[in-house]
Scaffold this active site. Structure first.
Site, PDB file in Angstrom:
ATOM      1  N   HIS A 153       0.827  -1.215   0.000  1.00 13.88           N
ATOM      2  CA  HIS A 153       0.000   0.000   0.000  1.00 13.88           C
ATOM      3  C   HIS A 153       0.854   1.256   0.000  1.00 13.88           C
ATOM      4  O   HIS A 153       0.360   2.334   0.349  1.00 13.88           O
ATOM      5  CB  HIS A 153      -0.961  -0.016   1.201  1.00 13.88           C
ATOM      6  CG  HIS A 153      -1.979  -1.116   1.091  1.00 13.88           C
ATOM      7  ND1 HIS A 153      -2.716  -1.569   2.152  1.00 13.88           N
ATOM      8  CD2 HIS A 153      -2.361  -1.887   0.030  1.00 13.88           C
ATOM      9  CE1 HIS A 153      -3.516  -2.544   1.749  1.00 13.88           C
ATOM     10  NE2 HIS A 153      -3.311  -2.770   0.474  1.00 13.88           N
TER      11      HIS A 153
ATOM     12  N   CYS B  79       6.052  14.804 -17.140  1.00 13.56           N
ATOM     13  CA  CYS B  79       7.107  15.640 -16.537  1.00 13.56           C
ATOM     14  C   CYS B  79       8.389  14.823 -16.349  1.00 13.56           C
ATOM     15  O   CYS B  79       8.336  13.697 -15.836  1.00 13.56           O
ATOM     16  CB  CYS B  79       6.618  16.154 -15.187  1.00 13.56           C
ATOM     17  SG  CYS B  79       7.890  17.047 -14.290  1.00 13.56           S
TER      18      CYS B  79
ATOM     19  N   GLY C  64      -1.335  -9.585  12.317  1.00 11.68           N
ATOM     20  CA  GLY C  64      -1.968  -8.284  12.561  1.00 11.68           C
ATOM     21  C   GLY C  64      -2.770  -7.719  11.418  1.00 11.68           C
ATOM     22  O   GLY C  64      -2.696  -6.511  11.156  1.00 11.68           O
TER      23      GLY C  64
ATOM     24  N   PRO D 177      -4.578 -11.112  18.121  1.00 12.51           N
ATOM     25  CA  PRO D 177      -5.350 -11.360  19.352  1.00 12.51           C
ATOM     26  C   PRO D 177      -6.824 -11.661  19.067  1.00 12.51           C
ATOM     27  O   PRO D 177      -7.524 -12.182  19.915  1.00 12.51           O
ATOM     28  CB  PRO D 177      -5.193 -10.053  20.142  1.00 12.51           C
ATOM     29  CG  PRO D 177      -4.746  -9.033  19.155  1.00 12.51           C
ATOM     30  CD  PRO D 177      -4.057  -9.751  18.069  1.00 12.51           C
TER      31      PRO D 177
ATOM     32  N   SER E 216      -6.825  -7.734   9.597  1.00 13.60           N
ATOM     33  CA  SER E 216      -8.225  -8.191   9.653  1.00 13.60           C
ATOM     34  C   SER E 216      -8.581  -8.943   8.374  1.00 13.60           C
ATOM     35  O   SER E 216      -9.644  -9.535   8.255  1.00 13.60           O
ATOM     36  CB  SER E 216      -9.142  -6.980   9.813  1.00 13.60           C
ATOM     37  OG  SER E 216      -8.977  -6.105   8.671  1.00 13.60           O
TER      38      SER E 216
END
Ligand code: APR
Length: 276
Positions: free
Chosen positions: A121, A146, A220, A247, A222
């Protein structure tokens, strides 16, 4: 809890030639950085991402989006890697290959010493030009690219004296939204917002790492945001040993070896038990 690891799994981990470590916001929670979806403390519990983390929001109110990211960066910049980050960096020295595939934009894996880090990300502290696809495609002539920021030049004539070093000196900091010193394109944090695609090269690198690993630690997350969330499932389908550290249970939990604890607690124990 680590003692519950089956001897055969410990043996598989010890023989692993390539360990993939997939991490989400929970990896950095013990460094003091809010997660996104934890019920009371998550970033999205108090802010609507549609207002501050989409291309439409930036087009509508670039300063508000810029200011929100500056606020987030102030919390992130003060954070230090936790014992979990450090355990992963130490583990990399014990294995032929350890690839970190992270959804996090906070640079904490790199700060802890991890080298093989794929940032799905993006990275909060890198800037890039805001490519306003709508405006670019409305332009009659093909957009001018550019030479300094690689964006669609907002102004027709780029400043011949501006350089990539000028661009590299710009930072995510309080103040007006900066522009490319050469073409004038507005700059934005180099992170993946909602309604945006991941960089295909980054996603390819992540899938290659997952396809090559013998085992995966899923830490860690979801597992609610695609396509990142599909990567642990991809490893599982390939027959890799998958261990989840969280957890809270997730959709993956029933299908893998779950270690219900936090990153900073579990990872040092896992390193000591399996690889020391
Ligand atoms: N250790 C391990 N896991 C933890 C800890 C901890 N100390 N604290 C919380 N968790 C777990 C939570 O139980 C939850 O499952 O971390 C997970 C955090 O989930 P999210 O907040 O949804 O974060 P993440 O999965 O990384 O979100 C994915 O969504 O908003 C977008 O781009 C953003 O990269 C982010 C993506």
């Amino acid at each position: 809890m680590i003692a519950t690891l089956h001897a055969s799994l410990i043996d598989r981990l010890r023989r692993a030639q390539h360990l993939a470590v997939f991490t989400g916001a929970g990896m950095s929670a013990e460094s003091g950085i809010p997660t996104f979806r934890d019920r009371l403390t998550g970033l999205w519990a108090h802010t609507d991402p549609v207002e501050v983390a989409t291309p439409q929001a930036f087009r509508r109110d670039p300063q508000r989006v810029w200011d929100w990211h500056v606020h987030l960066a102030s919390a992130v910049a003060a954070a230090q890697p936790n014992a979990g980050h450090r355990a992963l960096a130490a583990l990399a020295g014990k294995l032929p290959r350890l690839s970190v595939v992270t959804q996090n934009i906070d640079s904490l894996h790199q700060a802890a010493g991890s080298r093989d880090v794929i940032e799905l990300h993006g990275n909060l502290f890198r800037l890039k030009p805001f490519i306003d696809e709508d405006a670019a495609f409305e332009a009659a002539e093909p957009p001018v690219i550019c030479r300094v920021c690689d964006g669609y030049a907002a102004w027709r004539d780029c400043d011949p004296w501006a350089s990539r070093e000028d661009f590299a000196r710009l930072r995510l900091a309080a103040g007006p939204v900066p522009r490319c010193p050469c073409c004038g394109a507005r700059l934005r944090p180099d992170v993946v917002w909602f309604n945006e695609m991941l960089d295909p090269q980054v996603l390819d690198a992540a899938m290659s790492a997952v396809d090559a690993c013998d085992a995966m630690l899923c830490i860690g997350s979801s597992l609610e945001v695609e396509p990142a969330a599909s990567l642990p499932w991809r490893a599982l389908r390939r027959g890799a040993a998958v261990i989840e550290v969280n957890p809270q249970p997730t959709a993956l939990t029933p299908h893998v070896t779950a270690l219900p604890g936090t990153a900073a607690q579990v990872l040092p124990q896992l390193l000591a038990t399996v690889w020391n």
